[in-house]
Structures are given as C-alpha cells and as structure tokens.
Scaffold this motif. Structure first.
Motif, PDB file in Angstrom:
ATOM      1  N   ALA A   9     -50.889  11.643  32.986  1.00 56.12           N
ATOM      2  CA  ALA A   9     -49.849  11.979  32.012  1.00 56.12           C
ATOM      3  C   ALA A   9     -48.735  12.807  32.646  1.00 56.12           C
ATOM      4  O   ALA A   9     -47.592  12.766  32.185  1.00 56.12           O
ATOM      5  CB  ALA A   9     -50.462  12.725  30.832  1.00 56.12           C
ATOM      6  N   ALA A  10     -49.041  13.538  33.707  1.00 55.21           N
ATOM      7  CA  ALA A  10     -48.041  14.391  34.354  1.00 55.21           C
ATOM      8  C   ALA A  10     -47.162  13.635  35.350  1.00 55.21           C
ATOM      9  O   ALA A  10     -46.165  14.168  35.820  1.00 55.21           O
ATOM     10  CB  ALA A  10     -48.738  15.546  35.069  1.00 55.21           C
ATOM     11  N   ILE A  11     -47.481  12.388  35.654  1.00 56.13           N
ATOM     12  CA  ILE A  11     -46.729  11.614  36.652  1.00 56.13           C
ATOM     13  C   ILE A  11     -45.371  11.176  36.109  1.00 56.13           C
ATOM     14  O   ILE A  11     -44.399  11.097  36.843  1.00 56.13           O
ATOM     15  CB  ILE A  11     -47.538  10.379  37.111  1.00 56.13           C
ATOM     16  N   VAL A  12     -45.293  10.896  34.818  1.00 56.53           N
ATOM     17  CA  VAL A  12     -44.044  10.416  34.213  1.00 56.53           C
ATOM     18  C   VAL A  12     -43.589  11.431  33.169  1.00 56.53           C
ATOM     19  O   VAL A  12     -44.371  11.850  32.317  1.00 56.53           O
ATOM     20  CB  VAL A  12     -44.243   9.031  33.555  1.00 56.53           C
ATOM     21  N   LYS A  13     -42.315  11.816  33.253  1.00 55.68           N
ATOM     22  CA  LYS A  13     -41.724  12.733  32.280  1.00 55.68           C
ATOM     23  C   LYS A  13     -40.712  11.950  31.451  1.00 55.68           C
ATOM     24  O   LYS A  13     -39.607  11.680  31.898  1.00 55.68           O
ATOM     25  CB  LYS A  13     -41.027  13.909  32.983  1.00 55.68           C
ATOM     26  N   GLU A  29     -28.985   2.532  19.241  1.00 54.80           N
ATOM     27  CA  GLU A  29     -29.995   2.423  20.294  1.00 54.80           C
ATOM     28  C   GLU A  29     -30.721   3.742  20.480  1.00 54.80           C
ATOM     29  O   GLU A  29     -30.169   4.808  20.246  1.00 54.80           O
ATOM     30  CB  GLU A  29     -29.363   2.018  21.619  1.00 54.80           C
ATOM     31  N   VAL A  30     -31.956   3.608  20.919  1.00 52.17           N
ATOM     32  CA  VAL A  30     -32.757   4.737  21.372  1.00 52.17           C
ATOM     33  C   VAL A  30     -33.089   4.445  22.822  1.00 52.17           C
ATOM     34  O   VAL A  30     -33.480   3.317  23.156  1.00 52.17           O
ATOM     35  CB  VAL A  30     -34.044   4.897  20.534  1.00 52.17           C
ATOM     36  N   ALA A  31     -32.902   5.430  23.673  1.00 54.63           N
ATOM     37  CA  ALA A  31     -33.264   5.281  25.085  1.00 54.63           C
ATOM     38  C   ALA A  31     -34.405   6.238  25.402  1.00 54.63           C
ATOM     39  O   ALA A  31     -34.380   7.396  24.981  1.00 54.63           O
ATOM     40  CB  ALA A  31     -32.073   5.593  25.978  1.00 54.63           C
ATOM     41  N   VAL A  32     -35.388   5.745  26.127  1.00 53.53           N
ATOM     42  CA  VAL A  32     -36.423   6.603  26.693  1.00 53.53           C
ATOM     43  C   VAL A  32     -36.245   6.527  28.201  1.00 53.53           C
ATOM     44  O   VAL A  32     -36.341   5.453  28.788  1.00 53.53           O
ATOM     45  CB  VAL A  32     -37.840   6.169  26.274  1.00 53.53           C
ATOM     46  N   ILE A  33     -35.917   7.661  28.782  1.00 49.86           N
ATOM     47  CA  ILE A  33     -35.744   7.745  30.235  1.00 49.86           C
ATOM     48  C   ILE A  33     -37.052   8.274  30.813  1.00 49.86           C
ATOM     49  O   ILE A  33     -37.441   9.411  30.556  1.00 49.86           O
ATOM     50  CB  ILE A  33     -34.572   8.684  30.616  1.00 49.86           C
ATOM     51  N   ALA A  34     -37.730   7.430  31.573  1.00 44.88           N
ATOM     52  CA  ALA A  34     -38.996   7.797  32.205  1.00 44.88           C
ATOM     53  C   ALA A  34     -38.710   8.205  33.646  1.00 44.88           C
ATOM     54  O   ALA A  34     -38.320   7.377  34.461  1.00 44.88           O
ATOM     55  CB  ALA A  34     -39.965   6.627  32.155  1.00 44.88           C
ATOM     56  N   GLU A  35     -38.873   9.483  33.931  1.00 43.78           N
ATOM     57  CA  GLU A  35     -38.713   9.993  35.297  1.00 43.78           C
ATOM     58  C   GLU A  35     -40.086   9.955  35.965  1.00 43.78           C
ATOM     59  O   GLU A  35     -40.992  10.681  35.571  1.00 43.78           O
ATOM     60  CB  GLU A  35     -38.167  11.426  35.287  1.00 43.78           C
ATOM     61  N   ILE A  36     -40.215   9.099  36.979  1.00 43.18           N
ATOM     62  CA  ILE A  36     -41.496   8.876  37.656  1.00 43.18           C
ATOM     63  C   ILE A  36     -41.541   9.727  38.913  1.00 43.18           C
ATOM     64  O   ILE A  36     -40.621   9.676  39.739  1.00 43.18           O
ATOM     65  CB  ILE A  36     -41.673   7.385  38.000  1.00 43.18           C
ATOM     66  N   ARG A  37     -42.608  10.499  39.045  1.00 45.87           N
ATOM     67  CA  ARG A  37     -42.752  11.407  40.193  1.00 45.87           C
ATOM     68  C   ARG A  37     -42.645  10.636  41.510  1.00 45.87           C
ATOM     69  O   ARG A  37     -43.169   9.526  41.654  1.00 45.87           O
ATOM     70  CB  ARG A  37     -44.095  12.118  40.128  1.00 45.87           C
TER      71      ARG A  37
END
Length: 188
Positions: A35-39, A56-64
């Motif tokens: 769960a901590a790998i993607v913010k 629109e809705v955007a989900v920005i997934a920041e991947i470690r």
C-alpha cells in the motif's frame, strides 16, 4: 504420563498459534508495504459541477522509484491489472475510464516484456452530473487496485480507498475549470 501429554499438547497448540499469528503479521506487513508503494491523489476538473454537465476526476498514482504496477490491460492474463473503480452516488453517471499509456519493459523474472506503469500514472474518469443530482457537496468513493513489483519481487495486490468531493450546482450555473496542470495537459 497424562500430565506430560497435556503439557506437550498445550505447547504444540501454542507453537501452532504463534506460527499462524507470525504468518498473519507478515501478511499484514506485506500488504502495508504494498500500500505504501503507490501514493494516489484525486482531483476534480470543475468547480462547481452544474447538473447536466460532464466533468472529469483524475487519480494521479505516484509509483515509488524502482517499482512498477501492471497496466490496466497486462501482457499476460494471469497478471493483476491496475483498476480504478468508482462507487458513484445517485445522480452521477460514468462515461468512461481512461488509463495512461503503458510501457513495455523487460524484467529479470519474465521471459517477455510486460506492460506496466512506472513513475506517475494519471487515470481519468469521465463523469456526468444528471439533472437529478443532489445539490451541494458530494463525495465520490474510489478504489485503486494494483500489484506493485520491482525487478525481482511482487508484493500482494492491494485495494486503496480514495475519495474526491465535488460541488453540484443547479443546471446552467457558472463554473470554472480547476487543476489545469492536470486536466489541460492530459493526452486524449
């Protein structure tokens, strides 16, 4: 003899319990690590959203760094795809989900390249506020599901709850675009 048998049984039970609890602790730890790998962070494109209007809705997934997650349509049917699921409240309708372009990368554990996301992965939901959407603030619950891996190991898949709040206004109300850094730079 009976007493020693009871003691041995009790010790075996305690050992089995400790092993199973240790296994659960390791599993919980792995899920927390996954769960901590993607913010993920969620954004909405309009403020407010008038009834009858698309947004629109955007989900920005920041991947470690050093990790990847499988694309929404992975290269192998046995891989776990990344998905974003909306639990839409009454009055909202989902038009489509747009996933980012995947990368084809080769890893030491696979004979063939895999389709993955690395770094920053923006996912867009195109929604529409119906004419009957309740006026005022509305929270949209979202679930981001993914399985993080590095070049040698995959962690267990996880489901991360996210939410975004939109303001619903009367049909024809004026609204403004917000977060242009996210919504104006996206690729169609």
């Amino acid at each position: 003899m009976r007493t020693s048998l009871a003691v041995i049984s009790a010790l075996c039970f305690a050992a089995i319990f400790a092993i199973s609890e240790g296994g659960r602790a390791q599993e919980n730890s792995a899920l927390q690590n996954a769960a901590a790998i993607v913010k993920p962070q969620a954004y909405v494109s309009l403020e407010p959203v008038p009834r009858g209007r698309a947004f629109e809705v955007a989900v920005i997934a920041e991947i470690r760094s050093g990790y990847h997650i499988n694309a929404n349509k992975p290269a192998d049917e046995f891989l776990i795809p990344t998905t974003l699921t909306a639990q839409l409240p009454s009055g909202l309708r989902q038009v489509e989900t747009v996933y980012p372009p995947q990368q084809s990368l080769k890893f030491s554990f696979s004979q063939t390249p895999l389709l993955v996301y690395t770094g920053r992965a923006p996912i867009f939901l195109r929604l529409e506020a119906g004419g009957d959407a309740p006026l005022g603030a509305m929270t949209i619950p979202l679930i981001l599901r993914y399985q993080p891996c590095n070049d040698t190991t995959c962690l267990p898949p996880v489901k991360i709850p996210i939410s975004v709040t939109v303001q619903i206004a009367a049909a024809g109300a004026s609204s403004r675009s917000i977060h242009p850094e996210i919504f104006s730079s996206k690729k169609p």
